[in-house]
Design an enzyme around this catalytic site. Structure first.
Site, PDB file in Angstrom:
ATOM      1  N   LYS A   1       0.846  -1.055   0.124  1.00  0.00           N
ATOM      2  CA  LYS A   1      -0.120   0.074   0.114  1.00  0.00           C
ATOM      3  C   LYS A   1       0.925   1.155   0.057  1.00  0.00           C
ATOM      4  O   LYS A   1       1.987   1.439   0.675  1.00  0.00           O
ATOM      5  CB  LYS A   1      -0.908   0.118   1.310  1.00  0.00           C
ATOM      6  CG  LYS A   1      -1.871  -1.043   1.066  1.00  0.00           C
ATOM      7  CD  LYS A   1      -2.779  -1.036   0.102  1.00  0.00           C
ATOM      8  CE  LYS A   1      -3.891  -2.295   0.467  1.00  0.00           C
ATOM      9  NZ  LYS A   1      -5.051  -2.145  -0.485  1.00  0.00           N
TER      10      LYS A   1
ATOM     11  N   ASP B   1      -0.348   0.163  -4.514  1.00  0.00           N
ATOM     12  CA  ASP B   1      -1.713   0.372  -4.374  1.00  0.00           C
ATOM     13  C   ASP B   1      -1.862   1.441  -3.776  1.00  0.00           C
ATOM     14  O   ASP B   1      -1.704   1.769  -2.505  1.00  0.00           O
ATOM     15  CB  ASP B   1      -2.383  -0.999  -3.891  1.00  0.00           C
ATOM     16  CG  ASP B   1      -3.779  -0.857  -3.799  1.00  0.00           C
ATOM     17  OD1 ASP B   1      -4.373   0.250  -4.216  1.00  0.00           O
ATOM     18  OD2 ASP B   1      -4.640  -1.745  -3.243  1.00  0.00           O
TER      19      ASP B   1
ATOM     20  N   GLU C   1      -1.982   0.518  -8.779  1.00  0.00           N
ATOM     21  CA  GLU C   1      -3.468   0.078  -8.577  1.00  0.00           C
ATOM     22  C   GLU C   1      -3.977   1.391  -7.952  1.00  0.00           C
ATOM     23  O   GLU C   1      -3.624   2.034  -7.261  1.00  0.00           O
ATOM     24  CB  GLU C   1      -3.404  -1.266  -7.503  1.00  0.00           C
ATOM     25  CG  GLU C   1      -4.802  -1.773  -7.361  1.00  0.00           C
ATOM     26  CD  GLU C   1      -4.830  -2.910  -6.618  1.00  0.00           C
ATOM     27  OE1 GLU C   1      -3.802  -3.731  -6.650  1.00  0.00           O
ATOM     28  OE2 GLU C   1      -5.837  -3.136  -5.716  1.00  0.00           O
TER      29      GLU C   1
ATOM     30  N   GLU D   1     -11.457  -2.694  -8.234  1.00  0.00           N
ATOM     31  CA  GLU D   1     -12.196  -3.109  -7.049  1.00  0.00           C
ATOM     32  C   GLU D   1     -13.377  -2.140  -6.824  1.00  0.00           C
ATOM     33  O   GLU D   1     -14.409  -2.431  -6.165  1.00  0.00           O
ATOM     34  CB  GLU D   1     -11.336  -3.279  -5.787  1.00  0.00           C
ATOM     35  CG  GLU D   1     -10.754  -2.073  -5.096  1.00  0.00           C
ATOM     36  CD  GLU D   1      -9.925  -2.118  -4.339  1.00  0.00           C
ATOM     37  OE1 GLU D   1      -8.762  -2.790  -4.510  1.00  0.00           O
ATOM     38  OE2 GLU D   1     -10.298  -1.888  -2.958  1.00  0.00           O
TER      39      GLU D   1
ATOM     40  N   ASP E   1     -14.046  -7.576  -9.386  1.00  0.00           N
ATOM     41  CA  ASP E   1     -14.312  -7.667  -7.952  1.00  0.00           C
ATOM     42  C   ASP E   1     -15.725  -8.612  -8.083  1.00  0.00           C
ATOM     43  O   ASP E   1     -16.841  -8.249  -9.130  1.00  0.00           O
ATOM     44  CB  ASP E   1     -14.831  -6.605  -7.322  1.00  0.00           C
ATOM     45  CG  ASP E   1     -15.261  -6.654  -5.798  1.00  0.00           C
ATOM     46  OD1 ASP E   1     -14.349  -6.695  -4.888  1.00  0.00           O
ATOM     47  OD2 ASP E   1     -16.217  -6.987  -5.718  1.00  0.00           O
TER      48      ASP E   1
ATOM     49  N   HIS F   1      -9.491  -8.581  -7.767  1.00  0.00           N
ATOM     50  CA  HIS F   1      -9.224  -8.011  -6.390  1.00  0.00           C
ATOM     51  C   HIS F   1      -9.887  -8.991  -5.519  1.00  0.00           C
ATOM     52  O   HIS F   1     -11.125  -9.735  -5.622  1.00  0.00           O
ATOM     53  CB  HIS F   1     -10.294  -6.759  -6.318  1.00  0.00           C
ATOM     54  CG  HIS F   1     -10.552  -6.099  -4.853  1.00  0.00           C
ATOM     55  ND1 HIS F   1     -11.727  -6.186  -4.252  1.00  0.00           N
ATOM     56  CD2 HIS F   1      -9.703  -5.960  -4.024  1.00  0.00           C
ATOM     57  CE1 HIS F   1     -11.623  -5.585  -3.085  1.00  0.00           C
ATOM     58  NE2 HIS F   1     -10.305  -5.430  -2.859  1.00  0.00           N
TER      59      HIS F   1
END
Lengths: 436, 436
Positions: B219, B247, B273, B300, B323, B350
């Site tokens: 992240k 991400d 992402e 997602e 997703d 995701h």
């Protein structure tokens, strides 16, 4: 002084019993409001009223979504909240858990809209001004503070927004006078619902012209032969000088949209509205290139400022149809008006439904006084329907909206309407069930 | 045999008490499921289980939205419904009143997702097959019948979809064997949550490689200096051959996204992402052009097939992250897999949250057997979290998902978990409130 409560009402009008409001995608709407009242302990006893507009089923989900925002409001200092509506907007829209349900779209975003608009109603009532005037009296800096520029800065920066607003500042006073004297142009959708027969269409077109409207709108998209016949009738009745917009309510894919509009082009449609999915930016742009000089308009189902940004960036729109209660209320619509001004695209709001005319008039009038500074090619949609339920209904004369003068957002429904049309247990609905 | 009922549960896990799941936009998620059980009067006693994933507040709104779909199901013939899941999908998605709350996005669309996936769970249980295999055993014609091509035909027609599926048909049997023998590659997000300190990051990176993963994810987006330090640590630990995805969870505007990714490019990120708003197709395309050869992945929070279509048309995506429970369930994901195949973009779903790994594995495995026919550059996200609540949890070995063999969608939560984590009155939540 604090905000003490947030009361919701599930209000539904059984409009599906008539064919008013019928179009290619919405055959049987029950116009509804997920209605919210913001209460305070201030001695003035004023309340903020707002609502999300829906067309029936799911209005209970919408009111439930509004109630999730209660923790953001109850117990807050009233004046601090109303002095920083940009701040509370960001808190609610960016709630780290609630945003998963969007982000910034659909049920949760419309819930924020209802609450934000109710806070504006309250702020304007306390200030003793209609919302349009309250907004038009803010400084450019105060207006920019209302806006969340997140995801916008590749198209519009705060400095550019300030420039737009400052450029409009010198003419504000003169335009306010002009607005109060002459009103703001409207157009009518009343003649054009799909459920009406040809005689009724003809009669309503004639009445629209006689009433002073210079633009009407016809619903299209269910059957091409019907549309050709109806367009021919409408053009015959109104003549060459009245603009006829057509509205497909998302009925088509990209290719069929192009073919259908080209077939109707002989009758000189002014714009085609919602030719395809409101999510399809690239599709709208493709259609716009293919059907020129017919213009594309959209917006009533555009979920937020990020999609409007792209519709403008891609040249998809000739007219931007903001909605007062789908994006997150006044604050987001200030952003959208600024984006439209930046790209030089006229804003012609979506209205109708229940209470939407009441709300959007304030946004267009604010735009005229303090943002775009223009009424050219700008019209507010008008449908003569359900206004009797409001304490301060729109006044439309000779095809023009008169500027509201009562304090607030014109959003307050009459107490009798709130109780009679309560769903499912108000008297209108219990009686309808008994009749079945 | 008829569908007799639809029971909903508001299930929430107090994950915000830990820092698992923390990222630049979601500091304190309580992973939750708006859970639905479809009941029938069939003598087999089988139920269909499905859910929408949320992260806490608003999960009650999500369950309320699911309940609005009850009239579409209760009383319907069971076998006719399961034989035409494309038909019931269209009825629910295009309900003329409910679609006003979207259309096809947010709370209402996720509600359809939960119900559609529950019906697939039921259909697969009745057929005695896992969903991936049930899908992979359908004919190309049957698969195309599942898909609503509305708004897609400028990018993918039913005939093109048929061609894709027919081309993959001859290899189905061999790929099914390969899948059952070797599983499907996964990647792990476990090391990369923002809340972890450097020592924990280092340890978890090492463990990920030892566990056989060839890709991890970090992240990013809260603080550039932190991100530079964490990327350096991760790259040091895993070496040059392990892919490190990053991400940003929608943290940036377009310009800052480009600058930030370029600053991190020295550590060779495999993809970035959600660099910006999931609604910003043009923004993603601009970012993709500017940061190449670093690749863009998103999905997602992409609301439906219409937005995925545009992300593909505009060249914005190198990896499509579908997703299982945000778009309207299996049927819409079949459409999305076909779109991705048409544009030659690998699908890397995701997952994480609660139950998402369980669901998406079926979609990727179906894709491998019957649509794209490839595992190249394809990985399913994996987070080792909350699987213990499922009757048939994912099995991941040496970095690969093993093909599920139990009938159904792996979506069934244990009865004990459904009661313990019920919100707000289950024992876990009453105890937490007592402790405060």
């Amino acid at each position: 002084m604090r905000i003490t409560g947030l009361v919701t009402h599930d209000i539904r009008f059984p409009t599906s019993l008539e064919l008013d409001g019928s179009d290619a995608m919405n055959p049987d709407p029950d116009y509804s409001a997920a209605y919210v009242v913001v209460r305070t302990d201030a001695p003035d006893g004023l309340e903020g009223h707002g609502f999300a507009f829906t067309i029936g089923r799911g209005n209970d989900v919408q009111t439930a979504a509004i109630r999730t925002l209660e923790p953001y409001l109850v117990g807050r200092d009233l004046e601090a909240t109303l002095d920083d509506l940009g701040g509370i907007w960001k808190l609610m829209v960016h709630d780290s858990q609630l945003r998963w349900l969007g982000p910034e779209k659909g049920v949760m975003h419309m819930a924020v809209s209802a609450v934000v608009n109710a806070l504006w109603d309250l702020k304007a009532k306390r200030a003793g001004k209609p919302v349009w005037e309250l907004l038009a009296d803010l400084t450019p800096e105060e207006l920019v503070d209302l806006v969340d520029f997140r995801y916008l800065t590749d198209a519009l920066t705060p400095d550019e927004a300030l420039d737009i607003l400052r450029k409009a500042e010198p003419g504000r006073a003169a335009r306010k006078k002009e607005l109060q004297a002459a009103g703001y142009p409207g157009y009518t959708t009343t003649p054009g619902w799909l459920g009406y027969d040809d005689a009724k269409l003809r009669k309503l077109c004639r009445e629209a012209v006689e009433a002073g409207f210079t633009q009407i709108k016809l619903k299209v998209g269910a059957d091409l032969d019907d549309d050709l016949r109806r367009m021919r009738i409408a053009r015959e009745v109104v003549g060459a000088d009245i603009r006829i917009a057509i509205d497909a309510n998302q009925r088509w894919d990209v290719g069929p949209a192009i073919d259908w509009v080209r077939a109707l082009a002989v009758f000189d449609p002014w714009w085609v509205e919602e030719p395809t999915s409101p999510d399809d930016v690239l599709g709208h742009a493709t259609i716009a290139r293919a059907i020129a000089p017919v213009r594309v308009a959209t917006g009533e189902h555009v979920q937020n400022r990020v999609v409007f940004k792209q519709l403008l960036q891609s040249g998809a729109l000739s007219y931007l149809q903001l909605d007062a209660a789908r994006v997150a209320g006044v604050n987001e619509n200030v952003a959208i008006l600024l984006l439209a001004a930046k790209f030089g695209v006229p804003v012609c709001p979506h209205a109708g439904g229940v209470g939407l005319c009441e709300l959007v008039q304030h946004l267009s009038m604010f735009d005229f006084v303090a943002v775009s500074g223009s009424m050219t090619d700008r019209v507010i949609e008008y449908v003569d329907h359900l206004h009797e339920h409001f304490v301060d209904p729109v006044r439309v004369e000779r095809g023009r909206y008169l500027a509201p003068s009562s304090p607030g957002f014109s959003a307050t429904m009459k107490p009798g309407s709130l109780s009679r049309y309560a769903y499912p247990d108000g008297p209108v609905w219990t009686e309808l069930r008994r009749a079945v």
